[in-house]
Design an enzyme around this catalytic site. Structure first.
Site, PDB file in Angstrom:
ATOM      1  CD  GLU A  39      16.439  -1.920 -14.007  1.00 17.35           C
ATOM      2  OE1 GLU A  39      17.698  -2.510 -13.912  1.00 17.35           O
ATOM      3  OE2 GLU A  39      16.709  -0.928 -13.752  1.00 17.35           O
ATOM      4  CG  ASP A  41      18.339  -7.279 -13.765  1.00 25.17           C
ATOM      5  OD1 ASP A  41      18.314  -8.493 -14.286  1.00 25.17           O
ATOM      6  OD2 ASP A  41      18.268  -7.729 -12.453  1.00 25.17           O
ATOM      7  CE1 TYR A  43      12.551  -0.232 -17.791  1.00 27.15           C
ATOM      8  CE2 TYR A  43      12.320  -2.203 -19.180  1.00 27.15           C
ATOM      9  CZ  TYR A  43      12.999  -1.445 -19.150  1.00 27.15           C
ATOM     10  OH  TYR A  43      13.296  -0.492 -19.617  1.00 27.15           O
ATOM     11  CE  LYS A  56       7.843  -9.401   2.313  1.00 28.89           C
ATOM     12  NZ  LYS A  56       9.308  -9.346   2.329  1.00 28.89           N
ATOM     13  CB  ALA A 118      23.551   5.062 -17.127  1.00 27.86           C
ATOM     14  CE1 TYR A 189      14.365  -6.524   4.793  1.00 25.84           C
ATOM     15  CE2 TYR A 189      15.671  -5.561   6.332  1.00 25.84           C
ATOM     16  CZ  TYR A 189      14.766  -5.703   5.217  1.00 25.84           C
ATOM     17  OH  TYR A 189      15.377  -5.465   3.732  1.00 25.84           O
ATOM     18  NE  ARG A 278      18.944  -5.644  -0.169  1.00 27.85           N
ATOM     19  CZ  ARG A 278      19.195  -6.209  -1.787  1.00 27.85           C
ATOM     20  NH1 ARG A 278      19.613  -7.560  -1.677  1.00 27.85           N
ATOM     21  NH2 ARG A 278      19.378  -5.877  -2.737  1.00 27.85           N
ATOM     22  CG  HIS A 450     -17.060  -6.892  17.176  1.00 23.99           C
ATOM     23  ND1 HIS A 450     -16.097  -7.475  18.186  1.00 23.99           N
ATOM     24  CD2 HIS A 450     -17.641  -7.374  17.370  1.00 23.99           C
ATOM     25  CE1 HIS A 450     -16.506  -7.886  18.140  1.00 23.99           C
ATOM     26  NE2 HIS A 450     -17.781  -8.627  17.828  1.00 23.99           N
TER      27      HIS A 450
END
Length: 472
Positions: A39, A41, A43, A56, A118, A189, A278, A450
């Protein structure tokens, strides 16, 4: 000191630690494979660090402020003050907790973690360049590799991101103050979610969209509910316009757009958020070295076992194509790891849900009525408007509906479209039903609590059978 190049080996190499990548790595380690995750940047990838989770978090915080300020109908009167810097700090805390959690899960599973970028040297080896001056590089030989390099925001020519005036979604999520005026290019979106956030936090928001409505790809009545709510928040829309150029002013910027007739419109604003979609990240991989090329859409084509055209190299997540959803990438990551371990795994994508965290939310799964008809089914549809749902009314959320689609002959569930509060949660019931081969009578015959929003799913199923109780 410069670290010399060394070569190590691993059975399963995963490139990219986002949702698809870290899940593939953990699953591979669980199955006994010596697994290495590279990775460059942080995780968790874009989703945890700069996308799903931070957006969110801000949506939730903005909802708290907005709902408190607009609850007079409930007898609640408040005028909350918004500290955007404090909100961003809280959001960053959520992100940090989750990314550290991912790293901890990988280590606990026995995954070897390597920091760097990589690039394939050949079909059995990657070269990893470590970040930072003097950090050197290493080579890793592998038996199987999983490419999970994700995606990045598309840049509109002339609107390159500068983190000051022209913002990507990542830039917008890092703002420490609310702009007085915000121009958003793109009503998909991402554009709609962030437009709603900043409108609720007090910004004057204008959205420019080339097409004639918000949320391209969604049914018109679904998009209509979201657009009308956005308009009620004060968001202005300019449809049929494309961003052309911009210039800096003494007190902000001026953005010019053009329509189909080359008519020019001008918008003065503090910031411009470009959210037109994207694109997959493949340019860092050195794909020529393994004779693998992206398809015409830029993605790495895969089969139902997540294999690319190079048999022992897999691709998962955004880099593997639409739908570009974190949970789709996770499912693909598990399959790729299991196949690499010799398990008889394959991907079944008939019931992958999608959600848009606008106000109200959208949740979809499976087929629409039109798609079912095109696929040769004789679709039957049941719908429950939320204005007839008791729980929705107690939440002061009466706009929206639940719609289920089934095959008229067999009553097998084919899909659902939900627009309303907690749609992202409600859609799971229909997704499970599709996956299990459930029929309308199974949902209609299941007693739902309910008062809850889930009763709307129950009622929609009954409506499709001509047995609705609470709707006409």
């Amino acid at each position: 000191m410069v670290v010399g190049d060394v070569t190590t080996g691993t059975e399963l190499l995963v490139i990219g630690g986002g949702p698809g990548g870290y899940v593939a790595a953990i699953r591979g380690a669980q199955l006994g494979l010596d697994t290495t995750l590279v990775e460059k940047d942080a995780y968790g990838g874009t989703c945890l660090n700069h996308g799903c989770i931070p957006s969110k978090a801000l949506i939730s915080a903005a909802d708290v402020a907005h709902d408190a300020k607009h609850a007079e109908d409930m007898g609640v009167f408040a005028d909350p003050a918004v500290d955007m810097a404090g909100m961003t700090e809280w959001k960053d805390g959520v992100v940090t907790r989750l990314t550290k959690g991912v790293e901890s899960l990988c280590k606990s599973a026995g995954v070897n973690l390597v920091s760097g970028t990589a690039e394939f040297a050949d079909e059995e080896t990657v070269r990893v360049a470590h970040g930072g001056e003097g950090q050197g590089s290493e080579s890793i030989a592998f038996e199987h590799a999983v490419v999970a390099t994700g995606s990045r925001p598309i840049q509109v020519p002339g609107f390159e991101f500068d983190s000051e005036y022209i913002l990507s979604s990542r830039d917008a999520l890092a703002l420490e103050s609310v702009p007085d005026d915000l121009l958003v290019v793109g009503a998909g979106y991402i554009g709609m979610e962030l437009s709603t956030v900043f409108a609720k936090l007090g910004a004057d928001v204008t959205v420019v969209e080339m097409l004639d409505d918000v949320l391209p790809g969604y049914e018109s009545d679904v998009a209509e509910v979201v657009r009308e709510r956005a308009e009620s928040l004060g968001i202005d829309f300019a449809f049929g316009e494309a961003a052309r150029d911009w210039e800096e002013l003494d007190d902000g910027i001026r953005v010019r757009t053009t329509d189909a007739d080359d008519e020019v419109s001008e918008y003065n604003t503090d910031r411009c958020l470009v959210a037109v979609g994207r694109e997959p990240v493949t340019d860092t991989l050195g794909l020529d070295a393994i004779d693998l090329a992206p398809n015409e859409d830029g993605f790495l084509a895969t089969d139902d076992q997540a294999r690319t055209d190079v048999d022992h190299i897999f691709a998962v997540g955004d880099v593997a194509g639409e739908p570009m959803l974190a949970h789709k990438g996770m499912a693909e990551g598990e399959v790729a790891a299991e196949v690499a371990a010799g398990e008889p795994a394959a991907l079944d994508q008939q019931a992958i849900p999608a959600a848009v965290f606008t106000d109200p939310e959208i949740g979809t799964v499976g087929m629409t009525e039109a798609e079912a008809d095109d696929a040769g089914f004789d679709p039957v549809v049941g719908e429950m408007p939320l204005r007839a749902n008791g729980r929705a009314l107690t939440l002061d959320e009466k706009e929206g509906f639940v719609r289920v689609v089934a095959d008229a002959d067999t009553e097998f569930l084919l899909g659902a479209q939900i627009v309303g509060p907690e749609a992202s949660e409600l859609i799971a019931e229909v997704g499970l039903g599709i996956e299990m081969g459930a029929r309308l009578e199974d949902v209609a015959g299941t007693v739902h609590t309910h008062p809850t929003l889930s009763e709307a799913v129950h009622e929609a199923a009954k409506a499709a059978r001509g047995e609705a109780i609470h709707t006409r």
